[in-house]
Write a protein that holds these residues in place. Structure first.
Motif, PDB file in Angstrom:
ATOM      1  N   PRO A 234      33.215 -31.521 -12.478  1.00  0.00           N
ATOM      2  CA  PRO A 234      32.876 -31.649 -11.111  1.00  0.00           C
ATOM      3  C   PRO A 234      33.841 -31.684  -9.984  1.00  0.00           C
ATOM      4  N   LEU A 235      35.010 -32.430 -10.653  1.00  0.00           N
ATOM      5  CA  LEU A 235      36.230 -32.539  -9.734  1.00  0.00           C
ATOM      6  C   LEU A 235      36.939 -31.396  -9.455  1.00  0.00           C
ATOM      7  N   PHE A 236      37.038 -30.392 -10.488  1.00  0.00           N
ATOM      8  CA  PHE A 236      37.796 -29.152 -10.662  1.00  0.00           C
ATOM      9  C   PHE A 236      36.907 -27.783 -10.275  1.00  0.00           C
ATOM     10  N   VAL A 237      35.655 -27.933 -10.733  1.00  0.00           N
ATOM     11  CA  VAL A 237      34.972 -26.641 -10.774  1.00  0.00           C
ATOM     12  C   VAL A 237      33.503 -26.734  -9.943  1.00  0.00           C
ATOM     13  N   VAL A 238      33.328 -25.643  -9.159  1.00  0.00           N
ATOM     14  CA  VAL A 238      32.104 -25.803  -8.323  1.00  0.00           C
ATOM     15  C   VAL A 238      31.458 -24.416  -8.811  1.00  0.00           C
ATOM     16  N   ARG A 239      30.153 -24.571  -8.841  1.00  0.00           N
ATOM     17  CA  ARG A 239      29.093 -23.307  -9.212  1.00  0.00           C
ATOM     18  C   ARG A 239      28.120 -23.465  -8.001  1.00  0.00           C
ATOM     19  N   GLY A 240      27.792 -21.994  -7.753  1.00  0.00           N
ATOM     20  CA  GLY A 240      26.683 -21.910  -6.880  1.00  0.00           C
ATOM     21  C   GLY A 240      26.094 -20.789  -7.083  1.00  0.00           C
ATOM     22  N   GLN A 241      24.949 -20.607  -6.026  1.00  0.00           N
ATOM     23  CA  GLN A 241      23.818 -19.675  -6.258  1.00  0.00           C
ATOM     24  C   GLN A 241      23.410 -19.128  -5.164  1.00  0.00           C
ATOM     25  N   TYR A 242      23.247 -17.754  -4.735  1.00  0.00           N
ATOM     26  CA  TYR A 242      23.070 -17.258  -3.610  1.00  0.00           C
ATOM     27  C   TYR A 242      21.563 -17.292  -3.145  1.00  0.00           C
ATOM     28  N   ARG A 243      21.216 -17.603  -2.018  1.00  0.00           N
ATOM     29  CA  ARG A 243      20.009 -17.667  -1.278  1.00  0.00           C
ATOM     30  C   ARG A 243      19.704 -16.322  -0.395  1.00  0.00           C
ATOM     31  N   SER A 244      18.476 -16.145   0.093  1.00  0.00           N
ATOM     32  CA  SER A 244      18.587 -14.923   0.790  1.00  0.00           C
ATOM     33  C   SER A 244      19.323 -15.104   2.176  1.00  0.00           C
ATOM     34  N   GLY A 245      19.526 -13.880   2.620  1.00  0.00           N
ATOM     35  CA  GLY A 245      20.681 -13.908   3.753  1.00  0.00           C
ATOM     36  C   GLY A 245      20.833 -12.491   4.184  1.00  0.00           C
ATOM     37  N   VAL A 246      21.974 -12.343   4.909  1.00  0.00           N
ATOM     38  CA  VAL A 246      22.024 -10.923   5.476  1.00  0.00           C
ATOM     39  C   VAL A 246      23.713 -10.381   4.897  1.00  0.00           C
ATOM     40  N   THR A 247      23.848  -9.448   4.171  1.00  0.00           N
ATOM     41  CA  THR A 247      24.750  -8.771   3.416  1.00  0.00           C
ATOM     42  C   THR A 247      25.041  -7.316   3.958  1.00  0.00           C
ATOM     43  N   LEU A 248      26.435  -7.187   4.702  1.00  0.00           N
ATOM     44  CA  LEU A 248      26.514  -5.909   5.314  1.00  0.00           C
ATOM     45  C   LEU A 248      25.651  -5.407   6.232  1.00  0.00           C
ATOM     46  N   GLY A 249      24.943  -6.338   7.028  1.00  0.00           N
ATOM     47  CA  GLY A 249      23.862  -5.973   7.837  1.00  0.00           C
ATOM     48  C   GLY A 249      22.463  -5.702   7.385  1.00  0.00           C
ATOM     49  N   GLU A 250      22.257  -6.032   6.131  1.00  0.00           N
ATOM     50  CA  GLU A 250      20.959  -5.698   5.599  1.00  0.00           C
ATOM     51  C   GLU A 250      20.395  -7.284   4.911  1.00  0.00           C
ATOM     52  N   ALA A 251      19.105  -7.432   5.342  1.00  0.00           N
ATOM     53  CA  ALA A 251      18.567  -8.586   4.751  1.00  0.00           C
ATOM     54  C   ALA A 251      18.202  -8.628   3.251  1.00  0.00           C
ATOM     55  N   VAL A 252      18.763  -9.475   2.476  1.00  0.00           N
ATOM     56  CA  VAL A 252      18.433  -9.343   1.153  1.00  0.00           C
ATOM     57  C   VAL A 252      18.036 -10.744   0.638  1.00  0.00           C
ATOM     58  N   PRO A 253      17.166 -10.723  -0.404  1.00  0.00           N
ATOM     59  CA  PRO A 253      16.869 -11.825  -1.000  1.00  0.00           C
ATOM     60  C   PRO A 253      17.422 -12.605  -1.693  1.00  0.00           C
ATOM     61  N   GLY A 254      17.126 -14.062  -2.075  1.00  0.00           N
ATOM     62  CA  GLY A 254      18.077 -14.911  -2.782  1.00  0.00           C
ATOM     63  C   GLY A 254      18.009 -14.447  -4.291  1.00  0.00           C
ATOM     64  N   TYR A 255      18.801 -15.121  -5.182  1.00  0.00           N
ATOM     65  CA  TYR A 255      18.922 -14.800  -6.507  1.00  0.00           C
ATOM     66  C   TYR A 255      17.603 -15.045  -7.324  1.00  0.00           C
ATOM     67  N   ARG A 256      17.143 -16.280  -7.080  1.00  0.00           N
ATOM     68  CA  ARG A 256      15.629 -16.387  -7.656  1.00  0.00           C
ATOM     69  C   ARG A 256      14.518 -15.611  -7.451  1.00  0.00           C
ATOM     70  N   GLU A 257      14.442 -14.997  -6.272  1.00  0.00           N
ATOM     71  CA  GLU A 257      13.470 -14.094  -5.612  1.00  0.00           C
ATOM     72  C   GLU A 257      14.010 -12.687  -6.511  1.00  0.00           C
ATOM     73  N   GLU A 258      15.125 -12.494  -6.519  1.00  0.00           N
ATOM     74  CA  GLU A 258      15.622 -11.112  -7.123  1.00  0.00           C
ATOM     75  C   GLU A 258      15.410 -11.067  -8.656  1.00  0.00           C
ATOM     76  N   ILE A 259      15.430 -11.933  -9.218  1.00  0.00           N
ATOM     77  CA  ILE A 259      15.235 -12.088 -10.727  1.00  0.00           C
ATOM     78  C   ILE A 259      13.774 -12.469 -11.106  1.00  0.00           C
ATOM     79  N   GLY A 260      13.011 -12.991  -9.988  1.00  0.00           N
ATOM     80  CA  GLY A 260      11.549 -13.685 -10.394  1.00  0.00           C
ATOM     81  C   GLY A 260      11.529 -14.864 -11.141  1.00  0.00           C
ATOM     82  N   ASN A 261      12.492 -15.537 -10.864  1.00  0.00           N
ATOM     83  CA  ASN A 261      12.420 -17.020 -11.553  1.00  0.00           C
ATOM     84  C   ASN A 261      12.907 -17.892 -10.575  1.00  0.00           C
ATOM     85  N   PRO A 262      11.911 -18.748 -10.000  1.00  0.00           N
ATOM     86  CA  PRO A 262      11.980 -19.548  -9.003  1.00  0.00           C
ATOM     87  C   PRO A 262      12.751 -20.950  -9.313  1.00  0.00           C
TER      88      PRO A 262
END
Length: 523
Positions: free
Chosen positions: A304-332
């Protein structure tokens, strides 16, 4: 400029780069011949090698897949693939002369009787075009099929006739160190190590290949390429897209295995390696292995002192609304990471104490692959002597832009034109495709050519793979045990989780902004 000229020579195009090499004839056997990789990368690359003259009249292809194609259906598939990525390339006589060398076998070559059919088809094609028996087996398939196919090729006798026998393997090479060793043992049961080409397409990119030239062919850089002059190395490989049609693979692999274990660590090795005693494939790969083996391996409590992991949630990418990763793969409840940032340290004399900041992720603000060398700043006394008070001296930076727009930039401080007491950082462009006007061949075009001529420089050797897994495994195990604890979420279209900037600041400088138009842009 020296660097510009060298870069130009490297990147003119396959026909110009390799003209002095004696190119043998070859039969490509593509397993997974109707897959996405073959369609998007392999067939367009083969066409460019054909068009440039390097393989014209010297190659043929046998495609293998379970799809119920015949030769004509396969040729139409190849034609559409090339025209999609090289518009209007394959029409008329150009199409017929190229496509007449493509043949198809609908088979499951894991079965002995199916392998016998493949042997017959290969013999037929080689006789038709008077090929000398050189064969490249390209496994563009899921890794679990590598070992059975290698075994089938060995027992069928397809590896015993005249000419060379080479096998090309796409990542991922194993799931961890243990599985990688098992896979490697299976491959070595059929092929010699010198004939195994583990492909990493980042090593086919012109700017990555140019790192060694930039360092070792320019006195401007090599004496400064160490801890005494470099404060930090930053490597970024980010994307704006999500997982797309790779949901199943990505949910199992995550960003750590998909990007860090191979692409990121290969770029680290290229930047950190010692000068090879000679510019030959094995000497270069020896130095890369030494660099990877010097990586400090983190204990579980250090991760945890040297590595960070993340996961995207819904948002806007290049002007387009997009779902989060969990919604995209169907695993909440998925805890698969779509983002990794880490601080690496190499425990050797050249790089002792220099942080290597690396980051990679999906659904971020910008698609960018950069290698940034941050040099130390000058002491404050320089500012005092210059009469400049209260101004920050920006550190010099060398930026290698790998994609999307290849270029080499050097930033330095100059006096502002309207004020003798104000400094401004300025970027000098040393090399750029648009400025010089050369045609940069695609990575797969270079790498396929290298396989044919037997140059393994830009492919990963087994001990490189082993050293990379040794660093990755403890981190992957920590991620799996932690579950959602420590998983940092970030909105799609952002620069990633703030936790990444915090660990970067703790060990040196923050990551360069993905949306900072000043870095690098010519003034």
């Amino acid at each position: 400029m020296i660097v510009g000229e060298l870069h130009g020579d490297v990147c003119k195009g396959a026909g110009d780069v390799h003209r002095q090499v004696d190119v043998p004839d070859v039969l490509f056997i593509f397993f997974g011949a109707t897959g996405d990789l073959a369609r998007r990368k392999l067939y367009p690359a083969l066409y460019e090698l054909w068009r440039s003259g390097e393989l014209r009249g010297r190659m043929a292809v046998v495609g293998v897949s379970r799809r119920p194609f015949d030769d004509e259906a396969y040729r139409e598939f190849v034609r559409k693939a090339v025209n999609e990525y090289r518009p209007f390339a394959l029409y008329g006589e150009a199409a017929s002369s190229f496509l007449e060398r493509f043949f198809f076998l609908s088979a499951d070559v894991g079965k002995p009787e199916e392998t016998a059919k493949l042997a017959a088809r290969i013999a037929e094609v080689e006789e038709r075009f008077s090929l000398s028996g050189n064969r490249v087996f390209y496994l563009s398939i899921a890794p679990q099929h590598f070992a059975p196919i290698a075994q089938s090729l060995r027992t069928s006798g397809l590896l015993e006739s005249r000419g060379f026998r080479r096998v090309v393997i796409e990542k991922p090479f194993g799931w961890d160190l243990r599985s990688a060793r098992e896979l490697n043992a299976a491959l070595l049961g059929a092929f010699d190590e010198r004939d195994i080409y583990r492909i990493d397409h980042y090593l086919g990119k012109a700017m990555v290949q140019n790192i060694a030239v930039l360092r070792f062919a320019n006195l401007l850089f090599e004496p400064l390429w160490n801890r005494h002059y470099i404060a930090q190395v930053e490597i970024t490989a980010t994307e704006t897209v999500g997982v797309g049609d790779r949901k199943g693979y990505y949910e199992a692999a995550g960003a750590l295995r998909d990007m860090v274990q191979n692409h990121i660590l290969q770029m680290v090795a290229m930047v950190a390696m010692e000068p090879p005693g000679r510019f030959e494939p094995e000497a270069i790969r020896d130095e890369k292995v030494k660099a990877l083996r010097s990586l400090r391996i983190y204990r579980p409590e250090e991760v945890p002192l040297f590595v960070v992991r993340g996961q995207y949630r819904s948002g806007v990418t290049l002007g387009e609304a997009v779902p989060g990763y969990r919604e995209e793969i169907g695993n909440p409840s998925s805890t698969t990471e779509t983002y990794v940032a880490a601080v690496l340290f190499l425990e050797n004399f050249r790089w002792w104490g220099v942080p290597f900041l690396v980051r990679t992720g999906k659904r971020l603000a910008r698609k960018r692959t950069d290698i940034v060398i941050h040099f130390h700043t000058l002491p404050l006394t320089v500012k005092a002597l210059s009469g400049i008070e209260g101004e920050e001296l920006a550190p010099n930076r060398l930026i290698l832009r790998v994609q999307p727009d290849e270029g080499i930039f050097l930033t330095f401080n100059v006096r502002a034109s309207r004020s003798p007491f104000q400094l401004v950082p300025t970027a000098m462009e040393l090399s750029r495709g648009e400025a010089i006007g050369f045609n940069t061949p695609e990575a797969y075009e270079r790498l396929l050519y290298d396989v044919v001529v037997g140059d393994p420089t830009n492919f990963t050797r087994w001990d490189e793979v082993e050293a990379a897994w040794r660093w990755v495994d403890p981190i992957a195990e920590f991620f799996a045990a932690a579950g959602e604890e420590g998983l940092a979420f970030y909105p799609a279209g952002s620069e990633g989780p703030e936790e990444a900037q915090r660990i970067a600041r703790r060990h040196g400088l923050p990551f360069t902004s993905l949306v900072d138009e000043r870095a690098p842009v010519l003034p």
